[in-house]
Write an enzyme that holds these catalytic residues in place. Sequence first.
Site, short mmCIF file in Angstrom:
data_model
loop_
_atom_site.label_atom_id
_atom_site.label_comp_id
_atom_site.label_asym_id
_atom_site.label_seq_id
_atom_site.Cartn_x
_atom_site.Cartn_y
_atom_site.Cartn_z
N CYS A 1 -4.92 6.14 -4.12
CA CYS A 1 -4.25 4.84 -4.07
C CYS A 1 -2.84 5.02 -4.58
O CYS A 1 -2.64 5.31 -5.76
CB CYS A 1 -5.02 3.81 -4.90
SG CYS A 1 -4.23 2.18 -4.97
N GLY B 1 -1.80 2.35 -7.01
CA GLY B 1 -2.58 2.58 -8.22
C GLY B 1 -2.01 3.71 -9.06
O GLY B 1 -1.99 3.64 -10.30
N HIS C 1 -2.67 -4.85 -10.30
CA HIS C 1 -3.47 -3.73 -10.81
C HIS C 1 -3.85 -3.97 -12.26
O HIS C 1 -3.02 -4.39 -13.07
CB HIS C 1 -2.67 -2.42 -10.74
CG HIS C 1 -2.50 -1.89 -9.37
ND1 HIS C 1 -3.36 -0.98 -8.81
CD2 HIS C 1 -1.57 -2.18 -8.42
CE1 HIS C 1 -2.96 -0.71 -7.56
NE2 HIS C 1 -1.88 -1.43 -7.31
N CYS D 1 0.86 -1.18 0.00
CA CYS D 1 0.00 0.00 0.00
C CYS D 1 0.90 1.23 0.00
O CYS D 1 1.60 1.48 0.98
CB CYS D 1 -0.92 0.00 1.22
SG CYS D 1 -1.89 1.50 1.38
N GLU E 1 -10.34 -0.19 -5.24
CA GLU E 1 -9.35 -1.00 -4.54
C GLU E 1 -9.92 -2.36 -4.13
O GLU E 1 -11.03 -2.46 -3.63
CB GLU E 1 -8.84 -0.26 -3.30
CG GLU E 1 -7.98 0.95 -3.64
CD GLU E 1 -7.07 1.36 -2.50
OE1 GLU E 1 -6.44 0.46 -1.90
OE2 GLU E 1 -7.00 2.56 -2.21
#
Length: 276
Positions: free
Chosen positions: A219, A222, A161, A75, A210
């Site tokens: 994110c 992301g 992703h 994260c 997410e």
Amino acid sequence: MPLRFTKMHGLGNDFVVLDGVRERIDLTPALAARLADRRFGIGCDQVLLVEPPQLPETDFHYRIFNADGSEVEQCGNGARCFARFVRDTGLTDKAEIPVGTAAGPLLLKVQPDGQVSVDMGVPKLAPAEIPFVAEQQAAHYTLDLDDGAVAIAAVSMGNPHAVLQVANIDRAPVTELGPRIERHARFPNRTNVGFVQIQDRGRVRLRVWERGTGETLACGTGACAAAVAGHLWGELDADVAVTLPGGTLVIHWQGLGRPVQMIGPATRVFDGEIDL
């Protein structure tokens, strides 16, 4: 028993951070989901647990739990909050902090202005490493859905992703396509889903669905995945400002085999206790 916590956010992507160095915390998926519940718990997108190091070259280890209690590998926004947390609480006074995660080691650097840069490592593009079901690596894949198909890039930034390019981010079908792509059979571990609007070679807008949480205000991984995808498509340069609903991150990637650098803020909101 009371459990002490700190509430933090990175561009509105919010976290409950727990100090597992000074006290022993048995953070189960059920407890993480309870803490993350916005009506019956504290409320957050993810729960972060700070632990003693597991590797000799790191100072800490950190674990990440989604709002549904599932544990994930990485994260980016959480990593920045992690760096601010261990400094603000006196666990370290270093400006450069090596940290272990389930996805591998990270190097976090706290800047003089309080912003945090994170070496996110080299993105994984080989389908088996994402993981993503495909015969060979490509910049674009066609993902079949029940009512048609979409073109995506597939990237791992320590977590998977799918990145879709859209003409207008405000009208992107995030809540419609996000959960369907998240659980698509070609992503065996599920996936995060990014919807990116490329404005020019150095600026994009992004919304992210997410995995295990739903759409968030920001994110970090992301943003990195979107910058990598745009670079692979030949539409973005090495330095990209990624604007999410919660604010802007700066991503730097020089291409294949090179690590991704992310710079952005981390904010401590309040400290508290919850009676378990």
